[in-house]
Design a protein around this motif. Structure first.
Motif, PDB file in Angstrom:
ATOM      1  N   HIS A 134       0.836  -1.200   0.000  1.00 20.34           N
ATOM      2  CA  HIS A 134       0.000   0.000   0.000  1.00 20.34           C
ATOM      3  C   HIS A 134       0.874   1.254   0.000  1.00 20.34           C
ATOM      4  O   HIS A 134       0.803   2.078  -0.896  1.00 20.34           O
ATOM      5  CB  HIS A 134      -0.909  -0.033   1.231  1.00 20.34           C
ATOM      6  N   CYS A 135       1.718   1.365   1.026  1.00 23.46           N
ATOM      7  CA  CYS A 135       2.607   2.527   1.150  1.00 23.46           C
ATOM      8  C   CYS A 135       4.055   2.059   1.110  1.00 23.46           C
ATOM      9  O   CYS A 135       4.519   1.401   2.035  1.00 23.46           O
ATOM     10  CB  CYS A 135       2.327   3.262   2.453  1.00 23.46           C
ATOM     11  N   GLU A 136       4.737   2.387   0.021  1.00 26.02           N
ATOM     12  CA  GLU A 136       6.150   2.042  -0.125  1.00 26.02           C
ATOM     13  C   GLU A 136       6.986   3.088   0.622  1.00 26.02           C
ATOM     14  O   GLU A 136       7.231   4.181   0.121  1.00 26.02           O
ATOM     15  CB  GLU A 136       6.545   1.989  -1.601  1.00 26.02           C
ATOM     16  N   THR A 137       7.405   2.738   1.828  1.00 22.33           N
ATOM     17  CA  THR A 137       8.098   3.726   2.650  1.00 22.33           C
ATOM     18  C   THR A 137       9.425   4.219   2.073  1.00 22.33           C
ATOM     19  O   THR A 137       9.767   5.383   2.279  1.00 22.33           O
ATOM     20  CB  THR A 137       8.329   3.203   4.082  1.00 22.33           C
ATOM     21  N   PRO A 138      10.220   3.400   1.371  1.00 15.00           N
ATOM     22  CA  PRO A 138      11.488   3.940   0.849  1.00 15.00           C
ATOM     23  C   PRO A 138      11.305   5.076  -0.150  1.00 15.00           C
ATOM     24  O   PRO A 138      12.146   5.967  -0.246  1.00 15.00           O
ATOM     25  CB  PRO A 138      12.139   2.718   0.181  1.00 15.00           C
ATOM     26  N   SER A 139      10.189   5.048  -0.887  1.00 11.86           N
ATOM     27  CA  SER A 139       9.992   6.030  -1.951  1.00 11.86           C
ATOM     28  C   SER A 139       8.949   7.089  -1.632  1.00 11.86           C
ATOM     29  O   SER A 139       8.831   8.088  -2.340  1.00 11.86           O
ATOM     30  CB  SER A 139       9.604   5.313  -3.250  1.00 11.86           C
ATOM     31  N   GLY A 140       8.156   6.871  -0.582  1.00 11.22           N
ATOM     32  CA  GLY A 140       7.110   7.831  -0.245  1.00 11.22           C
ATOM     33  C   GLY A 140       5.939   7.790  -1.195  1.00 11.22           C
ATOM     34  O   GLY A 140       5.315   8.814  -1.483  1.00 11.22           O
ATOM     35  N   ILE A 141       5.605   6.585  -1.679  1.00  8.63           N
ATOM     36  CA  ILE A 141       4.489   6.398  -2.616  1.00  8.63           C
ATOM     37  C   ILE A 141       3.380   5.609  -1.937  1.00  8.63           C
ATOM     38  O   ILE A 141       3.643   4.620  -1.248  1.00  8.63           O
ATOM     39  CB  ILE A 141       4.964   5.655  -3.884  1.00  8.63           C
ATOM     40  N   THR A 142       2.143   6.039  -2.124  1.00  9.87           N
ATOM     41  CA  THR A 142       0.982   5.268  -1.693  1.00  9.87           C
ATOM     42  C   THR A 142       0.225   4.805  -2.932  1.00  9.87           C
ATOM     43  O   THR A 142      -0.247   5.628  -3.725  1.00  9.87           O
ATOM     44  CB  THR A 142       0.062   6.090  -0.782  1.00  9.87           C
ATOM     45  N   ASN A 143       0.159   3.491  -3.104  1.00  9.34           N
ATOM     46  CA  ASN A 143      -0.478   2.928  -4.285  1.00  9.34           C
ATOM     47  C   ASN A 143      -1.995   2.883  -4.157  1.00  9.34           C
ATOM     48  O   ASN A 143      -2.549   2.859  -3.055  1.00  9.34           O
ATOM     49  CB  ASN A 143       0.078   1.518  -4.539  1.00  9.34           C
ATOM     50  N   ASP A 144      -2.669   2.855  -5.301  1.00  4.40           N
ATOM     51  CA  ASP A 144      -4.127   2.898  -5.379  1.00  4.40           C
ATOM     52  C   ASP A 144      -4.695   1.499  -5.128  1.00  4.40           C
ATOM     53  O   ASP A 144      -5.054   0.779  -6.061  1.00  4.40           O
ATOM     54  CB  ASP A 144      -4.540   3.426  -6.759  1.00  4.40           C
ATOM     55  N   VAL A 145      -4.770   1.135  -3.857  1.00  2.00           N
ATOM     56  CA  VAL A 145      -5.240  -0.197  -3.482  1.00  2.00           C
ATOM     57  C   VAL A 145      -6.663  -0.444  -3.991  1.00  2.00           C
ATOM     58  O   VAL A 145      -6.983  -1.535  -4.475  1.00  2.00           O
ATOM     59  CB  VAL A 145      -5.196  -0.376  -1.950  1.00  2.00           C
ATOM     60  N   LYS A 146      -7.504   0.560  -3.888  1.00  2.00           N
ATOM     61  CA  LYS A 146      -8.906   0.402  -4.286  1.00  2.00           C
ATOM     62  C   LYS A 146      -9.033  -0.049  -5.736  1.00  2.00           C
ATOM     63  O   LYS A 146      -9.663  -1.063  -6.038  1.00  2.00           O
ATOM     64  CB  LYS A 146      -9.642   1.732  -4.087  1.00  2.00           C
ATOM     65  N   THR A 147      -8.427   0.677  -6.649  1.00  2.00           N
ATOM     66  CA  THR A 147      -8.555   0.357  -8.068  1.00  2.00           C
ATOM     67  C   THR A 147      -7.855  -0.951  -8.408  1.00  2.00           C
ATOM     68  O   THR A 147      -8.391  -1.787  -9.150  1.00  2.00           O
ATOM     69  CB  THR A 147      -7.974   1.494  -8.927  1.00  2.00           C
ATOM     70  N   ILE A 148      -6.664  -1.150  -7.853  1.00  2.17           N
ATOM     71  CA  ILE A 148      -5.874  -2.337  -8.187  1.00  2.17           C
ATOM     72  C   ILE A 148      -6.538  -3.608  -7.668  1.00  2.17           C
ATOM     73  O   ILE A 148      -6.666  -4.599  -8.400  1.00  2.17           O
ATOM     74  CB  ILE A 148      -4.445  -2.204  -7.622  1.00  2.17           C
ATOM     75  N   CYS A 149      -6.983  -3.606  -6.417  1.00  2.00           N
ATOM     76  CA  CYS A 149      -7.567  -4.826  -5.853  1.00  2.00           C
ATOM     77  C   CYS A 149      -8.930  -5.145  -6.461  1.00  2.00           C
ATOM     78  O   CYS A 149      -9.271  -6.318  -6.646  1.00  2.00           O
ATOM     79  CB  CYS A 149      -7.655  -4.723  -4.333  1.00  2.00           C
ATOM     80  N   LYS A 150      -9.702  -4.130  -6.801  1.00  2.00           N
ATOM     81  CA  LYS A 150     -10.966  -4.394  -7.502  1.00  2.00           C
ATOM     82  C   LYS A 150     -10.696  -5.021  -8.871  1.00  2.00           C
ATOM     83  O   LYS A 150     -11.419  -5.930  -9.306  1.00  2.00           O
ATOM     84  CB  LYS A 150     -11.766  -3.102  -7.656  1.00  2.00           C
ATOM     85  N   LEU A 151      -9.680  -4.541  -9.543  1.00  2.00           N
ATOM     86  CA  LEU A 151      -9.302  -5.100 -10.839  1.00  2.00           C
ATOM     87  C   LEU A 151      -8.872  -6.556 -10.690  1.00  2.00           C
ATOM     88  O   LEU A 151      -9.316  -7.435 -11.442  1.00  2.00           O
ATOM     89  CB  LEU A 151      -8.171  -4.266 -11.444  1.00  2.00           C
ATOM     90  N   LEU A 152      -8.036  -6.844  -9.722  1.00  2.00           N
ATOM     91  CA  LEU A 152      -7.573  -8.212  -9.495  1.00  2.00           C
ATOM     92  C   LEU A 152      -8.726  -9.119  -9.099  1.00  2.00           C
ATOM     93  O   LEU A 152      -8.828 -10.264  -9.554  1.00  2.00           O
ATOM     94  CB  LEU A 152      -6.498  -8.216  -8.409  1.00  2.00           C
TER      95      LEU A 152
END
Length: 374
Positions: A134-152
């Motif tokens: 969800h949140c990649e701490t080394p890079s400071g990115i929060t991924n779009d869990v909602k869209t990605i998991c619904k797609l999967l």
């Protein structure tokens, strides 16, 4: 020492005080079991779900490995979504338990490109499980869990989400997002002591565990032992009552405030300050509300800044992996967040940059004061 790193966070003194209490024997006291189940329900509440949540005694990594060992069997294909240092780590666990990982890699400085992922899945979606951070701490990115998991989910793929650094600081709706296993930790935005993994599991994932060809090859990490116990014992092993009490109060303190709005505000202010001062942020989009990764100016390494700041009584983080010395990271998460903490951080950073000869376009402290007055 002021802790403003990317976790573990500082801890409220009230939480530490509660942790010092020893009230019972959690193995045999039915009243403790009631308390424990109440805390588990608070974890579910945090993720806006009625789904089962449970607590594992062990730092968050045990939950990541546990999720794989429960859902993956020999020969199962697993889609490992990777756009940061921690994403690919799931592949190692998959291999340990004889699954077949496929690492799908995307730009480490951006959130996942959804259209690109859609195109990939149209051609290849024969996966039992998919993993993501969800949140990649080394890079400071929060991924779009909602869209990605619904797609999967639309392809029938079970989803495992590492939200250790997001839980409590980023929006997360377990049911709406169609997540099957969400994994959190006590030591990040929740700001409880390190040592507990928080697991929330869907009925789909429970069914997949029941349908395994072979039993889960672990006792300690067998999720069924936490939610389908039938041998007269409430827990698969002795729980740490002190950590549970601390987690309970830390969750209550989190619920007392608008945690998501607070994280968002300090994230936006932090990003704006550094950009106005002339720094480059590592993440180009999908920037996290729980921490910010800032590129170190040319001619310097992260330790130059972090070491000097540490001598002034403040801890922040370096990067990780290939960007270990290329970025410094500030954790605006959980109990780290307060006006006084960040005012002092920016005051000391102004001093450090001046001492190192790093020129800034504005005073970080003055910019912080201006932005917080808005």
């Amino acid at each position: 020492m002021k802790i403003l790193c990317a976790g573990p966070t500082s801890i409220d003194p009230r939480v530490m005080e509660v942790m010092g209490k020893s009230l019972t024997n959690p193995d045999i006291d039915p009243e403790y079991e009631k308390k424990h189940r109440q805390v588990e329900k608070k974890i579910s509440k945090l993720l806006k779900t009625e789904a089962t949540s449970f607590i594992m005694l062990g730092e968050g990594m045990i939950g990541l490995e546990g999720a794989i060992i429960n859902l993956v069997e020999k020969g199962d294909r697993v889609l490992v979504l990777n756009n940061g240092v921690f994403g690919a780590g799931f592949a190692d666990f998959v291999k340990y338990y004889e699954g077949v990982p496929y690492i799908y890699e995307d730009d480490f400085r951006r959130g996942f490109d959804i259209e690109k992922l859609k195109n990939f899945l149209e051609k290849d979606h024969d996966f039992k499980v998919a993993t993501m951070v969800h949140c990649e701490t080394p890079s400071g990115i929060t991924n779009d869990v909602k869209t990605i998991c619904k797609l999967l989910n639309s392809y029938g793929i079970l989803t495992i989400v590492d939200t250790v650094s997001g839980m409590g600081g980023e929006e997360f709706d377990f049911d709406d997002y169609k997540v099957d296993i969400a994994l959190g930790g006590s030591q990040k935005c929740i700001s409880a002591p390190t040592g507990l993994t928080l697991v929330t599991i869907s009925e789909r994932a429970k069914q997949a565990i029941r349908d395994r060809k072979k039993p889960v090859p672990s006792y300690y990490m067998n999720f069924e032992n936490y939610y389908a116990y039938s041998d007269g014992f409430a827990f698969p092993y002795t729980m740490n009552e002190n950590l549970t009490y601390a987690l309970d109060l830390a969750l209550d303190l989190l619920f007392e405030k608008d945690s998501l709005a607070l994280h968002k505000k300090y994230a936006e202010v932090t990003r704006e300050i550094f950009e106005k001062a002339g720094f480059e942020l590592y993440a180009k989009d999908s920037r996290s509300n729980t921490l910010t990764a800032v590129m170190v100016p040319e001619g310097f390494i992260a330790e130059d800044i972090i070491g000097a700041l540490r001598k002034k009584g403040i801890l922040i983080s370096k990067g990780a992996g290939d960007i270990f010395e290329k970025v410094f990271r500030i954790g605006h998460m959980g109990n780290n967040i307060s006006y006084e903490n960040f005012l002092e951080l920016y005051e000391k950073l102004d001093e450090v940059f001046g001492e190192l000869g790093i020129k800034t376009k504005v005073s970080l402290k003055e910019e912080f004061q201006k932005l917080m007055e808005k």
